[in-house]
Scaffold this motif. Structure first.
Motif, PDB file in Angstrom:
ATOM      1  N   ALA A   1       4.992  -1.642   3.568  1.00  0.00           N
ATOM      2  CA  ALA A   1       6.045  -1.111   4.435  1.00  0.00           C
ATOM      3  C   ALA A   1       6.549   0.247   3.947  1.00  0.00           C
ATOM      4  CB  ALA A   1       7.201  -2.099   4.527  1.00  0.00           C
ATOM      5  N   VAL A   2       6.818   0.368   2.648  1.00  0.00           N
ATOM      6  CA  VAL A   2       7.317   1.639   2.115  1.00  0.00           C
ATOM      7  C   VAL A   2       6.234   2.701   2.218  1.00  0.00           C
ATOM      8  CG1 VAL A   2       8.192   2.811   0.063  1.00  0.00           C
ATOM      9  CG2 VAL A   2       8.963   0.511   0.596  1.00  0.00           C
ATOM     10  N   HIS A   3       5.001   2.325   1.897  1.00  0.00           N
ATOM     11  CA  HIS A   3       3.892   3.269   1.974  1.00  0.00           C
ATOM     12  C   HIS A   3       3.736   3.811   3.397  1.00  0.00           C
ATOM     13  CE1 HIS A   3      -0.074   5.014   1.320  1.00  0.00           C
ATOM     14  NE2 HIS A   3      -0.423   4.470   2.460  1.00  0.00           N
TER      15      HIS A   3
ATOM     16  N   ALA B   1       4.622   7.910  -5.427  1.00  0.00           N
ATOM     17  CA  ALA B   1       3.988   6.907  -6.273  1.00  0.00           C
ATOM     18  C   ALA B   1       4.171   5.472  -5.809  1.00  0.00           C
ATOM     19  CB  ALA B   1       4.526   7.037  -7.698  1.00  0.00           C
ATOM     20  N   GLU B   2       4.856   5.209  -4.750  1.00  0.00           N
ATOM     21  CA  GLU B   2       5.120   3.828  -4.319  1.00  0.00           C
ATOM     22  C   GLU B   2       3.902   3.253  -3.611  1.00  0.00           C
ATOM     23  OE1 GLU B   2       6.632   0.190  -3.426  1.00  0.00           O
ATOM     24  OE2 GLU B   2       7.430   1.582  -4.869  1.00  0.00           O
ATOM     25  N   GLN B   3       2.958   2.820  -4.402  1.00  0.00           N
ATOM     26  CA  GLN B   3       1.775   2.134  -3.883  1.00  0.00           C
ATOM     27  C   GLN B   3       0.970   1.640  -5.063  1.00  0.00           C
ATOM     28  OE1 GLN B   3      -0.565   4.952  -1.729  1.00  0.00           O
ATOM     29  NE2 GLN B   3      -1.414   5.876  -3.528  1.00  0.00           N
ATOM     30  N   GLY B   4       0.170   0.671  -4.838  1.00  0.00           N
ATOM     31  CA  GLY B   4      -0.758   0.202  -5.871  1.00  0.00           C
ATOM     32  C   GLY B   4      -0.086  -0.392  -7.093  1.00  0.00           C
ATOM     33  N   ALA B   5      -0.533   0.026  -8.275  1.00  0.00           N
ATOM     34  CA  ALA B   5      -0.082  -0.565  -9.531  1.00  0.00           C
ATOM     35  C   ALA B   5       1.384  -0.265  -9.826  1.00  0.00           C
ATOM     36  CB  ALA B   5      -0.950  -0.061 -10.672  1.00  0.00           C
ATOM     37  N   THR B   6       1.920   0.829  -9.328  1.00  0.00           N
ATOM     38  CA  THR B   6       3.311   1.181  -9.616  1.00  0.00           C
ATOM     39  C   THR B   6       4.269   0.708  -8.530  1.00  0.00           C
ATOM     40  OG1 THR B   6       3.101   3.329  -8.540  1.00  0.00           O
ATOM     41  CG2 THR B   6       2.592   3.232 -10.890  1.00  0.00           C
TER      42      THR B   6
END
Length: 72
Positions: free
Chosen positions: A55-57, A43-48
């Motif tokens: 970088a994390v994505h 879930a680490e992308q976009g609105a959250t």
């Protein structure tokens, strides 16, 4: 002196009982690490997103696809 073979019985084997008080903190810690890893992969992308940028994505991108999470 007796020698034991793989087919001979070894007698009574019992595992020591571990108290729940010793296991529970490590189980909670492991569960929190798993939930954190699942968040970053899934879930680490976009609105959250907790961190700005990608970088994390990009770091978990291949693992995300391998586990079946859509990302684009």
């Amino acid at each position: 002196m007796t020698t034991r073979t793989a087919s001979s019985p070894s007698g009574d084997l019992s595992l020591p009982a571990l108290p729940l008080g010793q296991i529970l903190p490590w189980a909670i810690f492991g569960g929190l690490l798993l939930i954190l890893a699942l968040y970053f992969v899934g879930a680490e992308q976009g609105a959250t997103s907790m961190f700005s940028g990608t970088a994390v994505h990009e770091f978990v991108h291949d693992g995300r696809h391998m586990l079946g999470f859509p990302c684009h």
